[in-house]
Design a protein around this motif. Structure first.
Motif, PDB file in Angstrom:
ATOM      1  N   LYS A 111       0.684  -1.330  -0.149  1.00  0.00           N
ATOM      2  CA  LYS A 111       0.088   0.108  -0.055  1.00  0.00           C
ATOM      3  C   LYS A 111       1.015   1.283   0.118  1.00  0.00           C
ATOM      4  O   LYS A 111       0.436   2.384   0.441  1.00  0.00           O
ATOM      5  N   GLY A 112       2.134   0.983  -0.383  1.00  0.00           N
ATOM      6  CA  GLY A 112       3.092   2.151  -0.439  1.00  0.00           C
ATOM      7  C   GLY A 112       3.019   3.213  -1.377  1.00  0.00           C
ATOM      8  O   GLY A 112       2.239   3.085  -2.437  1.00  0.00           O
ATOM      9  N   LEU A 113       3.841   4.213  -1.196  1.00  0.00           N
ATOM     10  CA  LEU A 113       3.586   5.249  -2.306  1.00  0.00           C
ATOM     11  C   LEU A 113       4.453   5.036  -3.348  1.00  0.00           C
ATOM     12  O   LEU A 113       5.132   4.302  -3.328  1.00  0.00           O
ATOM     13  N   LEU A 135      -6.204  -2.641  -2.511  1.00  0.00           N
ATOM     14  CA  LEU A 135      -7.118  -1.552  -2.916  1.00  0.00           C
ATOM     15  C   LEU A 135      -8.406  -1.707  -2.640  1.00  0.00           C
ATOM     16  O   LEU A 135      -9.254  -2.605  -3.374  1.00  0.00           O
ATOM     17  N   CYS A 136      -9.040  -1.038  -1.588  1.00  0.00           N
ATOM     18  CA  CYS A 136     -10.232  -1.393  -1.111  1.00  0.00           C
ATOM     19  C   CYS A 136     -11.432  -0.355  -1.237  1.00  0.00           C
ATOM     20  O   CYS A 136     -12.638  -0.580  -1.018  1.00  0.00           O
ATOM     21  N   PHE A 137     -10.868   0.844  -1.644  1.00  0.00           N
ATOM     22  CA  PHE A 137     -11.883   2.089  -1.867  1.00  0.00           C
ATOM     23  C   PHE A 137     -11.515   2.823  -2.979  1.00  0.00           C
ATOM     24  O   PHE A 137     -10.282   2.649  -3.466  1.00  0.00           O
ATOM     25  N   LEU A 174      -8.298  -7.053  -3.165  1.00  0.00           N
ATOM     26  CA  LEU A 174      -9.463  -6.367  -2.834  1.00  0.00           C
ATOM     27  C   LEU A 174      -9.975  -7.115  -1.262  1.00  0.00           C
ATOM     28  O   LEU A 174     -10.772  -7.930  -1.215  1.00  0.00           O
ATOM     29  N   GLU A 175      -9.044  -6.744  -0.385  1.00  0.00           N
ATOM     30  CA  GLU A 175      -9.511  -7.380   0.992  1.00  0.00           C
ATOM     31  C   GLU A 175      -8.749  -6.436   2.213  1.00  0.00           C
ATOM     32  O   GLU A 175      -7.521  -6.061   1.927  1.00  0.00           O
TER      33      GLU A 175
END
Length: 241
Positions: A111-113, A135-137, A174-175
């Motif tokens: 989830k890093g930049l 990526l959830c949102f 997606l979790e």
């Protein structure tokens, strides 16, 4: 093995092998399972990130012993391989160089930049590393609520696009699904540059879980992914409801 290990339980659905180069993670995700696994409070886990001692030397020894092994090594379950400390220490980059040298299979989940990840894309391509992004949102205000210090949604999408354009195999975790409509919006937006999807429900947060019709969501997400002829995997705890 020293630092490469075989995951168990739900983690086994993600990868046959894994390695955590860092301990701790600054993203501060509300749903993070790592503090409980490591017997730390969320504040302890999210406020103190450290590299594992001698991790690259130990990883090299493990990689040498695994030469020829076809199982994928995942970086990583308990910490993010592209958190801010990576910009200085380059542990993930060093590990991927070793993966490339020994011709091992690998995948990244982050989830890093993008500024930490993009410099390594050519290395990932050369090593055959698969790049995964959680990526959830699509609504970044919801991302901020649940993943306050992780990369913004737009930044993660940019990472996936850049990797896909370079011919790197991309996948999305997606979790945990927290808002079904947000999850479906992610699929609609990112499908053109995602090669594979892994979908899993939220767990261990009963107050949120009970407000979701999981069977209805499972059907919706399968119908949508099938519509796009996408490759995907529905995790057991969602599939078996």
């Amino acid at each position: 093995m020293n630092v490469i290990y075989e995951p168990k339980g739900r983690a086994k659905e993600y990868s046959d092998l894994a390695c955590n180069l860092y301990m701790g993670c600054p993203h501060g995700c509300k749903y993070c399972f790592a503090p409980a696994c490591m017997r730390k409070s969320p504040d302890q886990w999210h406020s103190a990130t450290t590299p594992r001692r001698n991790v690259i030397d130990l990883f090299r020894k493990d990689a040498q012993s695994l030469r020829g092994d076809q199982r994928k090594i995942l970086f990583s379950f308990l910490s993010d391989p592209y958190q801010p400390m990576e910009e200085e220490l380059h542990l993930t980059r060093q590990a991927l160089e070793i993966v490339k040298f020994y011709r091992l299979k690998s995948q990244v989940l982050t989830k890093g930049l993008s500024k930490y990840i993009l410099p390594d894309l050519q290395l990932m391509k050369d090593a055959g590393t698969e790049l995964g992004v959680t990526l959830c949102f699509m609504d970044d205000s919801k991302r901020q609520e649940w993943e306050p210090e992780a990369a913004p949604v737009r930044d993660r999408l940019a990472t996936l696009k850049a990797a896909h354009e370079m011919g790197i195999y991309t996948w999305v975790s997606l979790e945990p699904v927290i808002d079904p409509q947000e999850a479906l919006a992610v699929i609609r937006t990112a499908t053109p540059f995602v090669d594979f999807w892994k979908v899993g429900k939220l767990n261990h947060m009963k107050a949120v879980e009970e407000g979701i019709d999981w069977k209805a969501f499972r059907q919706q997400v399968q119908d949508l992914l099938d519509k796009y002829h996408a490759n995907y995997y529905i995790k057991n705890d969602l599939r078996n409801l």
